[in-house]
Design a protein around this motif. Sequence first.
Motif, short mmCIF file in Angstrom:
data_model
loop_
_atom_site.label_atom_id
_atom_site.label_comp_id
_atom_site.label_asym_id
_atom_site.label_seq_id
_atom_site.Cartn_x
_atom_site.Cartn_y
_atom_site.Cartn_z
N LEU A 182 0.63 2.14 2.52
CA LEU A 182 0.98 0.74 2.29
C LEU A 182 2.49 0.54 2.36
O LEU A 182 2.97 -0.42 2.95
CB LEU A 182 0.48 0.29 0.91
CG LEU A 182 -1.00 -0.02 0.74
CD1 LEU A 182 -1.27 -0.51 -0.67
CD2 LEU A 182 -1.46 -1.06 1.74
N LEU A 183 3.23 1.46 1.75
CA LEU A 183 4.69 1.36 1.75
C LEU A 183 5.24 1.42 3.17
O LEU A 183 6.16 0.70 3.54
CB LEU A 183 5.30 2.49 0.92
CG LEU A 183 5.07 2.46 -0.59
CD1 LEU A 183 5.76 3.65 -1.24
CD2 LEU A 183 5.61 1.18 -1.20
N GLN A 184 4.67 2.30 3.97
CA GLN A 184 5.19 2.53 5.32
C GLN A 184 4.88 1.39 6.28
O GLN A 184 5.49 1.28 7.34
CB GLN A 184 4.64 3.84 5.86
CG GLN A 184 5.19 5.05 5.11
CD GLN A 184 4.41 6.33 5.39
OE1 GLN A 184 3.30 6.28 5.90
NE2 GLN A 184 5.00 7.46 5.03
N LYS A 185 3.96 0.50 5.90
CA LYS A 185 3.61 -0.61 6.77
C LYS A 185 4.71 -1.67 6.82
O LYS A 185 4.82 -2.40 7.80
CB LYS A 185 2.32 -1.28 6.28
CG LYS A 185 1.06 -0.50 6.62
CD LYS A 185 -0.16 -1.27 6.24
CE LYS A 185 -0.28 -2.55 7.05
NZ LYS A 185 -1.55 -3.26 6.78
N GLU A 186 5.50 -1.78 5.76
CA GLU A 186 6.52 -2.81 5.69
C GLU A 186 7.89 -2.19 5.44
O GLU A 186 8.08 -1.44 4.49
CB GLU A 186 6.20 -3.79 4.55
CG GLU A 186 4.89 -4.54 4.72
CD GLU A 186 5.02 -5.67 5.74
OE1 GLU A 186 6.18 -6.09 5.99
OE2 GLU A 186 4.00 -6.10 6.27
#
Length: 245
Positions: free
Chosen positions: A98-102
């Motif tokens: 999730l963190l790496q998506k944004e």
Amino acid sequence: MPEPAIDEKTCAAAVCAAENCVWETGIKEVCGTEGRAGTITEMKLRLVKCPEYRWGLLSFHSTYGTMQKFYKELSGYAKTTKVEVGAADWFSKSCCRLLQKEEKWTQNLKWVTSVPKEAGYILWTELWGEEEEKLYTILEHALEILEAENDFAEQTLAAANETEFSRIDIFRHTITEAANFYQSAESVLLDWYAEENARPIAETITELLQDAEYAFLGHMARGMMTLRVFDDAGKRTEQIQRIHI
């Protein structure tokens, strides 16, 4: 509706119930209920002195089972050395995705990409103590446990000063923010307590959701688990409910 009778015996029973129950039940005893909770007219807060030293450890684990075993051994050792475990927050690898998506989440967390690809879970442990030497001892013991289990000892991150501590502490708070950011009318949030049966529950959920978008995290010491499902939440929730959590 008549007011409940208030006497010393009734008050003592209410306070005793609140002190001896788990956190969730304790909240229900005091807030939003009728009956004996209404007899509590005064509560005392016990303030805990800030420890002289506050260190942290970010460890990586292949499964929930190896993470749980590590925590039990480490917390047991901490008791013998009079070091307090101030927090023990864990996160599934899904949280990092999730963190790496944004970019907004990763701009201050560039090091998050160093999470081992084979790791399934991450554990952030706070260690509080009055003697620096004892904290060094427990960190060394933690590495020994990880090396014995072959569970990413070389990738473990230790925070032995305020700068390092704050840097890693931001990570756990950012994960929660990221999960809330992706909340929608179609997402599902599940909270529950699981202690002895935590490992099979975690393993089953991870297996069911391996191809879904979700955030799975919790508190190791208190046995609390939180699962937020984003991808096809309705169907996924039905699957999860079948394992009787």
